[in-house]
Design an enzyme around this catalytic site. Structure first.
Site, PDB file in Angstrom:
ATOM      1  CE1 TYR A  88       1.110   4.773  -6.330  1.00  0.00           C
ATOM      2  CE2 TYR A  88       0.961   6.199  -4.496  1.00  0.00           C
ATOM      3  CZ  TYR A  88       1.752   5.052  -5.234  1.00  0.00           C
ATOM      4  OH  TYR A  88       2.886   4.236  -4.521  1.00  0.00           O
ATOM      5  CE  LYS A  91       0.147   1.916  -4.229  1.00  0.00           C
ATOM      6  NZ  LYS A  91       0.841   0.528  -4.222  1.00  0.00           N
ATOM      7  CB  SER A 112      -0.786  -0.032   1.360  1.00  0.00           C
ATOM      8  OG  SER A 112      -1.781   1.113   0.973  1.00  0.00           O
TER       9      SER A 112
END
Length: 296
Positions: A168, A172, A155
């Protein structure tokens, strides 16, 4: 928040273990590969390109894989088991940087708004789900040791904070949510398979040019520091459902020490609030009882 001090002896149990790594040809993946080989492990890399530097070991094999393609990942795991007879640990590491601009005004040839790319979500989230799903299948099928196998997911600090690289950050955050849910399912089924995460801060992986980072006064950590945390989560079979934050070589467990207690405060557990998963567990149990009565 407790600091973790990773000693070389903490990783010694990885000798002769079989580890599948997606995105193992560069950056964090390659650093982890080299560490595992130094520890005596056997590594199977799945990536689009071979390692960027020579990996001089007969215990390492490269397999060309597009992680966004389910059949490619299936083949990777099949070949890993054919080579070594089993799979002990899986490192879901493949990833790319942000690609989408959700405020774009770009138009196509028809004058319509251009669809945003899903590449980052496909690689950083969907492919991770593919990797973990197949890993669970192989680890369950093989019924390895009582300690079970493990899955480590990459992560990011961007997965627990506000981060303006939207695709992004979304991926994550999704990694964290997926790992949390998978941990609960595995625990409920008394599976020995463990799932954990790492959440690195800025790391020297090519995500951002070094001169830019220097200009803003940030010195990224080296990938080897991050790889050490991944190896630690594989080696320590007491680590279950945890996340290690890595910043400049400092390791801290943050899921059980900070984030889960924060969730309990949101629900107000101290004053009678009930966590959603506890309620879901009761619902599943009750539905099973009703179903059993209906078939009698």
């Amino acid at each position: 928040m407790t600091d973790i001090h990773i000693q070389d002896g903490d990783l010694s149990s990885l000798k002769d273990k079989v580890v599948v790594i997606t995105g193992g040809s560069s950056g964090i993946g390659l650093a982890t590969t080299n560490l595992l080989l130094d520890l005596g492990a056997k590594v199977v890399i799945g990536d689009l390109q071979p390692p960027t530097t020579r990996v001089d070991s007969e215990r390492c094999s490269f397999h060309k894989v597009d992680v966004t393609v389910w059949s490619d990942q299936l083949t990777l795991f099949k070949e890993a088991r054919e080579l070594h007879g089993r799979i002990d640990h899986v490192f879901a590491n493949a990833g790319v940087g942000p690609k989408a601009d959700y405020l774009s005004t770009a138009l196509d040839q028809n004058g319509d708004l251009v669809e945003p790319t899903f590449l980052t979500l496909d690689v950083n989230l969907k492919a991770v789900i593919y990797t973990a799903t197949i890993a669970c299948y192989y680890m369950r099928e093989e019924q390895q040791s009582p300690a079970g196998g493990s899955i480590v997911i990459v992560s990011s600090v961007a997965g627990v904070s506000r981060f303006r690289a939207v695709d992004y950050a979304t991926a994550k955050h999704g990694n964290l949510g997926f790992a949390r849910g998978l941990h609960q399912r595995l625990t409920a089924e008394n599976s020995p398979t463990r799932v954990n995460l790492i959440a690195p801060s800025w790391t020297n992986t090519g995500f951002m040019p070094p001169q830019i980072m220097a200009a803003v006064g940030v010195e990224p950590q080296e990938p080897a520091s991050v790889g050490r945390a991944a190896a630690y989560l594989m080696a320590d079979d007491s680590r279950k459902g945890q996340m290690i934050h890595i910043a400049k070589g400092r390791y801290r467990e943050v899921e059980e020490s900070i984030m889960l207690p924060a969730a309990e405060k949101v629900v107000d557990v101290e004053n009678g609030g009930v966590m959603e998963d506890d309620t879901l567990a009761k619902i599943i149990e009750t539905m099973g009882i009703f179903k059993a009565k209906a078939t009698q």
